[in-house]
Design a protein around this motif. Structure first.
Motif, PDB file in Angstrom:
ATOM      1  N   ALA A 195       0.823  -1.206   0.000  1.00 37.05           N
ATOM      2  CA  ALA A 195       0.000   0.000   0.000  1.00 37.05           C
ATOM      3  C   ALA A 195       0.856   1.255   0.000  1.00 37.05           C
ATOM      4  CB  ALA A 195      -0.932  -0.015   1.217  1.00 37.05           C
ATOM      5  N   MET A 196       2.112   1.168   0.482  1.00 38.76           N
ATOM      6  CA  MET A 196       2.995   2.327   0.510  1.00 38.76           C
ATOM      7  C   MET A 196       3.454   2.737  -0.880  1.00 38.76           C
ATOM      8  SD  MET A 196       3.428   3.869   3.305  1.00 38.76           S
ATOM      9  CE  MET A 196       4.648   4.911   2.529  1.00 38.76           C
ATOM     10  N   TRP A 197       3.448   1.801  -1.821  1.00 43.68           N
ATOM     11  CA  TRP A 197       4.016   2.098  -3.136  1.00 43.68           C
ATOM     12  C   TRP A 197       3.363   3.317  -3.772  1.00 43.68           C
ATOM     13  CZ3 TRP A 197       7.057   3.045  -6.758  1.00 43.68           C
ATOM     14  CH2 TRP A 197       6.611   3.250  -8.067  1.00 43.68           C
ATOM     15  N   SER A 198       2.054   3.407  -3.729  1.00 45.89           N
ATOM     16  CA  SER A 198       1.377   4.524  -4.391  1.00 45.89           C
ATOM     17  C   SER A 198       1.787   5.857  -3.788  1.00 45.89           C
ATOM     18  CB  SER A 198      -0.141   4.340  -4.316  1.00 45.89           C
ATOM     19  OG  SER A 198      -0.552   3.226  -5.065  1.00 45.89           O
ATOM     20  N   SER A 199       2.031   5.896  -2.495  1.00 47.53           N
ATOM     21  CA  SER A 199       2.470   7.145  -1.865  1.00 47.53           C
ATOM     22  C   SER A 199       3.883   7.519  -2.318  1.00 47.53           C
ATOM     23  CB  SER A 199       2.421   7.012  -0.340  1.00 47.53           C
ATOM     24  OG  SER A 199       1.093   6.854   0.097  1.00 47.53           O
ATOM     25  N   PHE A 239      16.269   5.384  -3.318  1.00 48.78           N
ATOM     26  CA  PHE A 239      15.507   5.556  -2.091  1.00 48.78           C
ATOM     27  C   PHE A 239      14.559   4.378  -1.953  1.00 48.78           C
ATOM     28  CE2 PHE A 239      16.792   9.766  -3.378  1.00 48.78           C
ATOM     29  CZ  PHE A 239      17.053  10.439  -2.198  1.00 48.78           C
ATOM     30  N   CYS A 240      14.631   3.687  -0.835  1.00 50.22           N
ATOM     31  CA  CYS A 240      13.779   2.524  -0.587  1.00 50.22           C
ATOM     32  C   CYS A 240      12.865   2.835   0.590  1.00 50.22           C
ATOM     33  CB  CYS A 240      14.629   1.298  -0.299  1.00 50.22           C
ATOM     34  SG  CYS A 240      13.689  -0.234  -0.147  1.00 50.22           S
ATOM     35  N   VAL A 241      11.565   2.834   0.345  1.00 50.11           N
ATOM     36  CA  VAL A 241      10.591   3.192   1.370  1.00 50.11           C
ATOM     37  C   VAL A 241       9.773   1.976   1.743  1.00 50.11           C
ATOM     38  CG1 VAL A 241       8.624   4.668   1.949  1.00 50.11           C
ATOM     39  CG2 VAL A 241      10.441   5.530   0.450  1.00 50.11           C
ATOM     40  N   GLY A 242       9.627   1.710   3.013  1.00 54.88           N
ATOM     41  CA  GLY A 242       8.811   0.574   3.427  1.00 54.88           C
ATOM     42  C   GLY A 242       8.820   0.389   4.920  1.00 54.88           C
ATOM     43  N   GLU A 243       8.304  -0.747   5.323  1.00 57.36           N
ATOM     44  CA  GLU A 243       8.263  -1.087   6.744  1.00 57.36           C
ATOM     45  C   GLU A 243       8.954  -2.434   6.950  1.00 57.36           C
ATOM     46  OE1 GLU A 243       3.830  -0.386   7.193  1.00 57.36           O
ATOM     47  OE2 GLU A 243       4.634   0.460   9.041  1.00 57.36           O
ATOM     48  N   SER A 244      10.161  -2.540   6.399  1.00 56.66           N
ATOM     49  CA  SER A 244      10.934  -3.783   6.465  1.00 56.66           C
ATOM     50  C   SER A 244      10.198  -4.935   5.794  1.00 56.66           C
ATOM     51  CB  SER A 244      11.270  -4.132   7.926  1.00 56.66           C
ATOM     52  OG  SER A 244      11.998  -3.086   8.523  1.00 56.66           O
ATOM     53  N   ARG A 245       9.441  -4.621   4.744  1.00 54.73           N
ATOM     54  CA  ARG A 245       8.753  -5.653   3.986  1.00 54.73           C
ATOM     55  C   ARG A 245       9.775  -6.487   3.233  1.00 54.73           C
ATOM     56  NH1 ARG A 245       3.307  -4.852   2.601  1.00 54.73           N
ATOM     57  NH2 ARG A 245       3.761  -5.842   0.615  1.00 54.73           N
ATOM     58  N   VAL A 246       9.415  -7.733   2.932  1.00 57.38           N
ATOM     59  CA  VAL A 246      10.324  -8.653   2.254  1.00 57.38           C
ATOM     60  C   VAL A 246      10.805  -8.076   0.924  1.00 57.38           C
ATOM     61  CG1 VAL A 246      10.478 -10.904   1.138  1.00 57.38           C
ATOM     62  CG2 VAL A 246       9.356 -10.709   3.358  1.00 57.38           C
ATOM     63  N   VAL A 266      17.365   4.354   3.015  1.00 56.39           N
ATOM     64  CA  VAL A 266      16.157   3.674   3.483  1.00 56.39           C
ATOM     65  C   VAL A 266      15.329   4.667   4.307  1.00 56.39           C
ATOM     66  CG1 VAL A 266      15.213   1.854   4.940  1.00 56.39           C
ATOM     67  CG2 VAL A 266      17.222   1.389   3.528  1.00 56.39           C
ATOM     68  N   ILE A 267      14.073   4.803   3.944  1.00 55.23           N
ATOM     69  CA  ILE A 267      13.125   5.575   4.757  1.00 55.23           C
ATOM     70  C   ILE A 267      12.104   4.567   5.269  1.00 55.23           C
ATOM     71  CG2 ILE A 267      11.399   7.411   4.801  1.00 55.23           C
ATOM     72  CD1 ILE A 267      12.919   8.736   2.491  1.00 55.23           C
ATOM     73  N   ASP A 268      12.228   4.207   6.527  1.00 53.83           N
ATOM     74  CA  ASP A 268      11.398   3.155   7.100  1.00 53.83           C
ATOM     75  C   ASP A 268      10.269   3.788   7.906  1.00 53.83           C
ATOM     76  OD1 ASP A 268      10.288   0.929   8.262  1.00 53.83           O
ATOM     77  OD2 ASP A 268      12.211  -0.009   8.724  1.00 53.83           O
ATOM     78  N   THR A 269       9.041   3.663   7.402  1.00 58.65           N
ATOM     79  CA  THR A 269       7.918   4.294   8.089  1.00 58.65           C
ATOM     80  C   THR A 269       7.620   3.638   9.430  1.00 58.65           C
ATOM     81  OG1 THR A 269       6.363   2.918   6.836  1.00 58.65           O
ATOM     82  CG2 THR A 269       6.859   5.106   5.956  1.00 58.65           C
ATOM     83  N   ALA A 270       8.225   2.483   9.698  1.00 60.16           N
ATOM     84  CA  ALA A 270       8.076   1.877  11.023  1.00 60.16           C
ATOM     85  C   ALA A 270       8.723   2.751  12.097  1.00 60.16           C
ATOM     86  CB  ALA A 270       8.686   0.483  11.035  1.00 60.16           C
ATOM     87  N   ASP A 271       9.590   3.680  11.682  1.00 67.21           N
ATOM     88  CA  ASP A 271      10.221   4.590  12.632  1.00 67.21           C
ATOM     89  C   ASP A 271       9.266   5.680  13.117  1.00 67.21           C
ATOM     90  OD1 ASP A 271      12.594   3.210  12.329  1.00 67.21           O
ATOM     91  OD2 ASP A 271      13.395   4.584  10.818  1.00 67.21           O
ATOM     92  N   PHE A 272       8.134   5.834  12.411  1.00 67.54           N
ATOM     93  CA  PHE A 272       7.180   6.868  12.772  1.00 67.54           C
ATOM     94  C   PHE A 272       5.986   6.255  13.488  1.00 67.54           C
ATOM     95  CE2 PHE A 272       8.900   8.409   8.580  1.00 67.54           C
ATOM     96  CZ  PHE A 272       9.772   9.322   9.125  1.00 67.54           C
ATOM     97  N   SER A 273       5.414   7.000  14.390  1.00 70.07           N
ATOM     98  CA  SER A 273       4.220   6.506  15.073  1.00 70.07           C
ATOM     99  C   SER A 273       3.302   7.684  15.375  1.00 70.07           C
ATOM    100  CB  SER A 273       4.584   5.790  16.373  1.00 70.07           C
ATOM    101  OG  SER A 273       5.189   6.697  17.287  1.00 70.07           O
ATOM    102  N   SER A 286       1.084   4.603   8.374  1.00 71.18           N
ATOM    103  CA  SER A 286       2.297   4.716   7.563  1.00 71.18           C
ATOM    104  C   SER A 286       2.107   5.698   6.415  1.00 71.18           C
ATOM    105  CB  SER A 286       2.695   3.339   7.016  1.00 71.18           C
ATOM    106  OG  SER A 286       3.085   2.485   8.062  1.00 71.18           O
ATOM    107  N   ILE A 287       0.941   5.654   5.786  1.00 67.59           N
ATOM    108  CA  ILE A 287       0.672   6.567   4.671  1.00 67.59           C
ATOM    109  C   ILE A 287       0.602   8.007   5.173  1.00 67.59           C
ATOM    110  CG2 ILE A 287      -1.097   7.249   3.004  1.00 67.59           C
ATOM    111  CD1 ILE A 287      -1.622   4.230   2.604  1.00 67.59           C
ATOM    112  N   LEU A 288      -0.075   8.224   6.294  1.00 65.98           N
ATOM    113  CA  LEU A 288      -0.146   9.567   6.860  1.00 65.98           C
ATOM    114  C   LEU A 288       1.241  10.054   7.273  1.00 65.98           C
ATOM    115  CD1 LEU A 288      -3.340   9.226   9.116  1.00 65.98           C
ATOM    116  CD2 LEU A 288      -3.194  10.239   6.844  1.00 65.98           C
TER     117      LEU A 288
END
Length: 321
Positions: A195-199, A239-246, A266-273, A286-288
């Motif tokens: 779902a992150m890809w479109s963003s 630039f690789c964006v994700g949440e440590s997805r495979v 790497v921009i890992d959205t898991a770092d944000f909450s 993650s999208i927000l």
């Protein structure tokens, strides 16, 4: 401000549910199509009715649209209310007696005048737009009995604004560093998945290409290995964006193992909450968060270092075409 439209959204959802509909048709073009894709990818599999996403320009020239009937509910958006392709698609629907639900800044815009159901939207920020889109679609799902998470989500989002400001503040130094280092790169490769890809695509195309004239190659983490990997070399940032997805990890492993570029980020959205928003809504969060951190702050830092206003265009809305 976005969440304040909740009463209007819920009233509209109540009305369209009573009226009934056979399918949902989302229409966008450019950034709006990509934004709707993010929402629908996040909620994939939750709809009990058929759901279609159409590019407005292609929608207008399609000779056959068998699913499009007066029993369809069409949903669209244009903050300006005068995006040509969106207005043309809305007029086509209205001429066929199809009800339109839409977001725009004012009911007197060209789009606003064609809408059956109007929801006000007047924000330059992607995260607030997404908040409204998710509010509407989650409310529709809950009213249909397809999903019971809307009430929990909307309650948890009450304090989201403070969290999204905090995300901006946390990421700003990183955004400054990235923009300072890479704003003159010959081009940039942006990857993501799920779902992150479109963003990710939204940022690369709308913010960097359209608003900054920065050359980019947005590509999914899966398709990276079917062409784009041959373009990676020193000086070309990936630039690789994700949440440590495979799939994202696969891109990272390749670039680091073979040292194909000296510029891998790497921009890992898991770092944000967002405090108070549960993991149940992690994909939406993650999208927000990406929208707040990257679409807002990184674009602003690019603007600073390029000296090129995000508001300035050469061709878009400048010429007839």
């Amino acid at each position: 401000k976005a969440l304040a439209t909740r009463p209007e959204v819920e009233k509209i959802v109540e009305t369209v549910e009573k009226r009934g509909y056979d399918n949902l048709v989302f229409i966008g073009v450019g950034g709006t199509e990509i934004e709707w894709r993010s929402v629908l990818d996040t909620l994939r599999g939750k709809f009990s009715c058929p759901v279609y996403l159409e590019n407005a320009a292609e929608f207008c020239i399609r000779e056959k649209l068998p699913y499009l009937t007066p029993r369809s509910l069409v949903i669209t958006s244009s903050v300006s209310g005068d995006t040509k392709e969106i207005v043309a698609a809305a007029k086509l629907c209205k001429d066929r007696g199809i009800e339109l639900l839409g977001f725009t800044k004012h009911p007197q815009t060209p789009l606003g005048q064609l809408l059956t159901y109007f929801i006000p939207m007047d924000s330059p920020n992607c995260d607030t737009m997404f908040a409204q889109y998710f509010m509407l679609v989650l409310a529709l799902l809950e009213k249909r009995g397809d999903y019971d998470g809307y009430s929990r989500w909307i309650a948890q989002m009450a304090n989201a604004a403070d969290g999204l400001i905090a995300i901006r503040e946390k990421f700003d130094a990183t955004a400054d560093k990235l923009a300072r280092k890479y704003h003159k790169a010959p081009y940039s490769i942006w990857t993501g998945s799920g779902a992150m890809w479109s963003s990710v695509y939204l940022f690369a195309m709308c913010l960097l290409e359209e608003m900054q004239w920065v050359r980019t190659r947005p590509v999914t983490s899966a398709d990276f290995f079917h062409g784009t990997l041959e373009l990676v070399e020193d000086g070309v940032p990936v630039f690789c964006v994700g949440e440590s997805r495979v799939l994202d990890q696969r891109v990272q492993d390749f670039c680091e193992k073979y040292q194909v570029t000296d510029s891998f980020v790497v921009i890992d959205t898991a770092d944000f909450s967002l405090p108070g928003v549960s993991d149940e809504f992690r994909e939406i969060t993650s999208i927000l968060a990406f929208s707040a951190a990257v679409c807002d702050r990184l674009s602003k830092q690019y603007e600073h270092y390029t000296g090129h206003s995000l508001a300035f265009r050469r061709y878009y809305r400048q010429l007839e075409y």
